[in-house]
Design an enzyme around this catalytic site. Structure first.
Site: not given
Ligand code: ADP
Length: 193
Positions: A10, A86, A125, A131, A142
């Site tokens: 993404k 999400r 990554r 990270r 996750r």
């Molecule tokens: P990825 O899609 O690879 O998990 P992101 O950077 O989108 O990476 O998200 C990292 C973390 O941030 C998620 O595992 C969650 O804990 C938190 N997070 C991000 N966006 C949301 C959201 N819309 N609602 C709840 N938690 C979120």
């Protein structure tokens, strides 16, 4: 909106979209990581969830998005949502937040990638960027959270006629080409280039 499992690309495809279409990027993950880096109150709360691979509670996340839309998105050509929504409650909230501002969701690009590839990418990554949530324990959680809470949004947006499936396994340029083609055919959206 870019939709997909963690590790589906993404962030990578968002960067191309904002560049070629002149859009503003809202990545909730990036936003939260920035808060953690700066040691803000929100960052401290977020870190507790992110490090365990859990989602930040919906009410908090929705409030942050509401503020971000006001501060960053007004007057822009359009926005790429990356990592939001999400959950179903977040998707319902987004609908209202957009409607209140007279905006509309054009399309939901779903990056579809096999699970073993997702894990490989995130581990890589983790090695390259350090990270913190790209370690095998957190990755497993996750992916579970994704299947339980986020994947149902696919049906949600299929029902709304907004879901554009794109094979996310392959070369970045080709995937982007397929996104661009889909956006043109489905939503009549053309890049500015
Ligand atoms: P990825 O899609 O690879 O998990 P992101 O950077 O989108 O990476 O998200 C990292 C973390 O941030 C998620 O595992 C969650 O804990 C938190 N997070 C991000 N966006 C949301 C959201 N819309 N609602 C709840 N938690 C979120």
């Amino acid at each position: 909106m870019l939709f997909g499992a963690p590790g589906s690309g993404k962030g990578t495809q968002s960067a191309r979209l904002i560049d070629e279409y002149g859009l503003y990027h809202i990545s909730t993950g990036e936003l939260l990581r920035q808060h953690i880096k700066n040691g803000t109150e929100l960052g401290k709360v977020a870190d507790g969830y992110i490090s365990k691979g859990q989602l930040i509670p919906d009410d908090l996340m929705i409030r942050i998005l509401d503020e971000t839309l006001d501060k960053e998105a007004s007057g822009k050509n359009g926005v790429v949502f990356d990592g939001f929504p999400r959950t179903i409650p977040q998707a319902d909230a987004l609908k209202q937040l957009l409607r209140r501002r007279g905006y509309d969701l054009s399309a939901v690009v779903g990056l579809e990638v096999p699970e073993d590839e997702l894990v490989t990418r995130m581990l890589q990554r983790g090695k390259e960027t350090g990270r913190a949530d790209d370690n095998i324990e957190t990755i497993k959680n996750r992916l579970k959270v994704y299947h339980d809470q986020t994947a149902p949004l696919r049906e949600y947006y299929i029902k709304e006629g907004k879901y554009l499936p794109v094979n996310g396994h392959g070369v970045v340029d080709e995937i982007f080409g397929n996104i661009a083609k889909g956006l043109r055919e489905m939503a009549g959206i053309d890049s500015r280039k």
